[in-house]
Scaffold this motif. Structure first.
Motif, short mmCIF file in Angstrom:
data_model
loop_
_atom_site.label_atom_id
_atom_site.label_comp_id
_atom_site.label_asym_id
_atom_site.label_seq_id
_atom_site.Cartn_x
_atom_site.Cartn_y
_atom_site.Cartn_z
N ASP A 1 33.69 -3.28 27.62
CA ASP A 1 32.62 -2.33 27.93
C ASP A 1 31.34 -3.06 28.32
OD1 ASP A 1 34.33 -0.25 27.41
OD2 ASP A 1 33.57 0.12 25.39
N ARG A 2 31.04 -4.17 27.66
CA ARG A 2 29.84 -4.95 28.01
C ARG A 2 29.95 -5.52 29.43
NH1 ARG A 2 28.85 -9.09 23.42
NH2 ARG A 2 31.08 -8.89 23.12
N ILE A 3 31.13 -5.99 29.79
CA ILE A 3 31.33 -6.50 31.16
C ILE A 3 31.16 -5.37 32.16
CG2 ILE A 3 33.07 -7.39 32.76
CD1 ILE A 3 34.06 -9.16 30.49
N TRP A 4 31.75 -4.22 31.89
CA TRP A 4 31.65 -3.09 32.79
C TRP A 4 30.19 -2.68 32.99
CZ3 TRP A 4 29.87 1.90 32.94
CH2 TRP A 4 30.31 2.67 34.02
N LEU A 5 29.42 -2.60 31.90
CA LEU A 5 28.01 -2.23 32.01
C LEU A 5 27.22 -3.27 32.79
CD1 LEU A 5 27.15 -0.72 28.52
CD2 LEU A 5 27.07 0.42 30.73
N GLN A 6 27.54 -4.53 32.59
CA GLN A 6 26.86 -5.61 33.29
C GLN A 6 27.12 -5.52 34.80
OE1 GLN A 6 28.04 -9.46 31.86
NE2 GLN A 6 27.43 -10.48 33.75
N LEU A 7 28.34 -5.24 35.21
CA LEU A 7 28.69 -5.17 36.63
C LEU A 7 28.30 -3.84 37.26
CD1 LEU A 7 32.17 -6.88 36.52
CD2 LEU A 7 30.01 -7.88 37.25
N TYR A 8 28.21 -2.80 36.47
CA TYR A 8 27.89 -1.46 36.97
C TYR A 8 26.53 -1.43 37.67
CZ TYR A 8 26.92 3.54 36.89
OH TYR A 8 26.60 4.82 37.25
N LYS A 9 25.61 -2.24 37.21
CA LYS A 9 24.26 -2.26 37.79
C LYS A 9 24.25 -2.73 39.23
CE LYS A 9 22.52 -3.36 33.24
NZ LYS A 9 22.09 -4.45 32.38
N SER B 1 44.14 -15.54 27.70
CA SER B 1 43.92 -15.04 29.07
C SER B 1 42.47 -14.62 29.26
CB SER B 1 44.82 -13.84 29.35
OG SER B 1 46.16 -14.18 29.29
N SER B 2 42.09 -14.55 30.50
CA SER B 2 40.74 -14.08 30.81
C SER B 2 40.75 -12.58 31.04
CB SER B 2 40.22 -14.79 32.06
OG SER B 2 41.04 -14.49 33.17
N ILE B 3 39.56 -12.00 31.07
CA ILE B 3 39.41 -10.59 31.42
C ILE B 3 39.26 -10.54 32.94
CG2 ILE B 3 37.98 -8.54 31.21
CD1 ILE B 3 37.11 -9.55 28.46
N ALA B 4 40.18 -9.88 33.63
CA ALA B 4 40.14 -9.78 35.09
C ALA B 4 39.41 -8.49 35.47
CB ALA B 4 41.54 -9.77 35.66
N VAL B 5 38.51 -8.62 36.45
CA VAL B 5 37.72 -7.47 36.90
C VAL B 5 37.79 -7.42 38.41
CG1 VAL B 5 35.44 -6.41 36.93
CG2 VAL B 5 36.14 -7.75 34.95
N ASN B 6 38.07 -6.23 38.95
CA ASN B 6 38.06 -6.00 40.40
C ASN B 6 36.87 -5.12 40.71
OD1 ASN B 6 40.54 -7.19 40.05
ND2 ASN B 6 41.71 -5.36 40.58
N VAL B 7 35.99 -5.58 41.61
CA VAL B 7 34.81 -4.82 41.98
C VAL B 7 34.89 -4.54 43.48
CG1 VAL B 7 32.30 -4.78 42.07
CG2 VAL B 7 33.45 -5.95 40.20
#
Length: 184
Positions: free
Chosen positions: A112-120, A138-144
């Protein structure tokens, strides 16, 4: 293997068909790209076959190359090398979480912290996908994707699951701005 082999044979047939079709001079070019509508039905049929066949061959070439890349690893490497100027495609590797677990400063989950950080930084109609780590290392993978009308403008980003530090990668599934034309 059977479908991939048939696709490769089809690719050879399309390329040889284009070579045989290609006009030798200017008069031939005019004849190959136009349909003589006031001619007899046999000539119209022949012209339709030639003209429409050329345009369909361009689509068939794309389909046959794509199918051959999917079907044969050696063909995919050869094709990538040809369009990248001799480069070789690096396989996908998860950068992994190398940091040691630390106590969270908040009770909010890391994802959730990563999502909020990227949401901006993403436009209102953009899309963010956060994928849970598969293992403890493993790492947390994020697709933007800032433009959801396309699928190719995606930034693939990776974060250490313990420290939330962004990790860099050396393969095509990374930041879009760092990719070369061959990998894009």
């Amino acid at each position: 293997v059977i479908v991939a082999s048939a696709t490769l044979i089809f690719l050879v047939m399309v390329i040889s068909g284009i070579i045989l079709w290609w006009p030798r001079n200017k008069a031939g070019r005019r004849q190959r790209f136009s349909i003589k509508f006031n001619a007899k039905w046999r000539r119209k049929n022949y012209d339709l076959h030639n003209v429409l066949g050329f345009y369909v061959a361009s689509l068939a070439l794309v389909f046959a190359i794509t199918g051959s890349v999917w079907g044969f690893e050696w063909f995919g490497k050869m094709y990538y090398g040809a369009i990248s100027g001799g480069g070789s495609m690096k396989p996908y590797v998860d950068p992994g979480s190398k940091d040691t677990p630390v106590a969270a400063s908040t009770n909010m989950p890391a994802m959730d912290r990563i999502w909020l950080q990227l949401y901006k930084g993403v436009p209102a109609n953009g899309a963010i996908e956060v994928h849970t780590p598969e293992t403890d290392s493993s790492s947390i993978a994020v697709n933007v994707n800032p433009d959801p009308t396309t699928y190719w403008k995606i930034d693939y980003r990776y974060f250490d699951q313990h420290s939330l530090r962004e990790l860099s990668v050396d393969h095509v599934w990374g930041r879009l701005r760092t990719l070369k034309a061959a990998t894009n």
